[in-house]
Motif scaffolding. Sequence first.
Motif, PDB file in Angstrom:
ATOM      1  N   TYR A 154       4.185   3.934   3.318  1.00 18.36           N
ATOM      2  CA  TYR A 154       5.534   4.468   3.180  1.00 18.36           C
ATOM      3  C   TYR A 154       5.676   5.944   3.516  1.00 18.36           C
ATOM      4  CZ  TYR A 154       6.583   0.018   1.223  1.00 18.36           C
ATOM      5  OH  TYR A 154       6.740  -1.320   1.077  1.00 18.36           O
ATOM      6  N   CYS A 155       4.585   6.610   3.701  1.00 22.49           N
ATOM      7  CA  CYS A 155       4.675   8.041   3.986  1.00 22.49           C
ATOM      8  C   CYS A 155       3.452   8.464   4.788  1.00 22.49           C
ATOM      9  CB  CYS A 155       4.748   8.813   2.673  1.00 22.49           C
ATOM     10  SG  CYS A 155       5.027  10.563   2.918  1.00 22.49           S
ATOM     11  N   LEU A 163       5.108  -0.119  -6.607  1.00 29.69           N
ATOM     12  CA  LEU A 163       4.808  -1.249  -5.736  1.00 29.69           C
ATOM     13  C   LEU A 163       4.121  -2.375  -6.492  1.00 29.69           C
ATOM     14  CD1 LEU A 163       3.648   0.740  -2.603  1.00 29.69           C
ATOM     15  CD2 LEU A 163       5.772  -0.554  -2.843  1.00 29.69           C
ATOM     16  N   SER A 215       3.035   9.157  -5.989  1.00 31.95           N
ATOM     17  CA  SER A 215       2.388   7.883  -5.705  1.00 31.95           C
ATOM     18  C   SER A 215       3.376   6.754  -5.918  1.00 31.95           C
ATOM     19  CB  SER A 215       1.174   7.682  -6.598  1.00 31.95           C
ATOM     20  OG  SER A 215       0.608   6.417  -6.366  1.00 31.95           O
ATOM     21  N   PHE A 216       3.434   5.892  -4.956  1.00 38.29           N
ATOM     22  CA  PHE A 216       4.312   4.726  -5.047  1.00 38.29           C
ATOM     23  C   PHE A 216       3.563   3.516  -5.586  1.00 38.29           C
ATOM     24  CE2 PHE A 216       5.756   7.280  -1.380  1.00 38.29           C
ATOM     25  CZ  PHE A 216       6.983   7.666  -1.872  1.00 38.29           C
ATOM     26  N   SER A 217       2.280   3.670  -5.854  1.00 38.00           N
ATOM     27  CA  SER A 217       1.430   2.537  -6.215  1.00 38.00           C
ATOM     28  C   SER A 217       1.917   1.792  -7.456  1.00 38.00           C
ATOM     29  CB  SER A 217      -0.010   2.997  -6.422  1.00 38.00           C
ATOM     30  OG  SER A 217      -0.517   3.540  -5.230  1.00 38.00           O
ATOM     31  N   GLU A 218       2.274   2.522  -8.502  1.00 35.94           N
ATOM     32  CA  GLU A 218       2.730   1.869  -9.735  1.00 35.94           C
ATOM     33  C   GLU A 218       4.016   1.079  -9.499  1.00 35.94           C
ATOM     34  OE1 GLU A 218       4.086   2.978 -14.294  1.00 35.94           O
ATOM     35  OE2 GLU A 218       2.976   4.468 -13.133  1.00 35.94           O
ATOM     36  N   LYS A 261       0.838  -1.200   0.000  1.00 29.82           N
ATOM     37  CA  LYS A 261       0.000   0.000   0.000  1.00 29.82           C
ATOM     38  C   LYS A 261       0.872   1.247   0.000  1.00 29.82           C
ATOM     39  CE  LYS A 261      -2.445  -0.950   3.621  1.00 29.82           C
ATOM     40  NZ  LYS A 261      -3.421  -0.851   4.701  1.00 29.82           N
ATOM     41  N   HIS A 262       0.556   2.177  -0.861  1.00 33.10           N
ATOM     42  CA  HIS A 262       1.261   3.448  -0.949  1.00 33.10           C
ATOM     43  C   HIS A 262       1.299   4.138   0.415  1.00 33.10           C
ATOM     44  CE1 HIS A 262       2.033   7.599  -2.243  1.00 33.10           C
ATOM     45  NE2 HIS A 262       0.963   7.924  -1.553  1.00 33.10           N
ATOM     46  N   GLU A 263       0.220   4.085   1.153  1.00 33.66           N
ATOM     47  CA  GLU A 263       0.096   4.776   2.433  1.00 33.66           C
ATOM     48  C   GLU A 263       1.060   4.245   3.493  1.00 33.66           C
ATOM     49  OE1 GLU A 263      -2.618   3.081   1.054  1.00 33.66           O
ATOM     50  OE2 GLU A 263      -3.320   4.824  -0.059  1.00 33.66           O
TER      51      GLU A 263
END
Length: 73
Positions: free
Chosen positions: A24-25, A39, A34-37, A20-22
Amino acid sequence: MSRKSILELNANEARQFFLKHESYCNIDLPKYFSFSELLEKISNEYSGKSLGDFSDKKKMTNLDDVNYLYICQ
């Protein structure tokens, strides 16, 4: 809602948490951060592999004292 420590999660729960992007920050970033892609790509690349699949025993034998100085200082 009760929160669990990461140490209390089973393997699937921990994987979902770290994907989950959330996770990490904890500050508000603009939506374009966004880190989603990334991840998702990592998840797809490493899905179904075990930790042993990533070790090269020949390389690992040369690393016996890598952390010794760092830990002892």
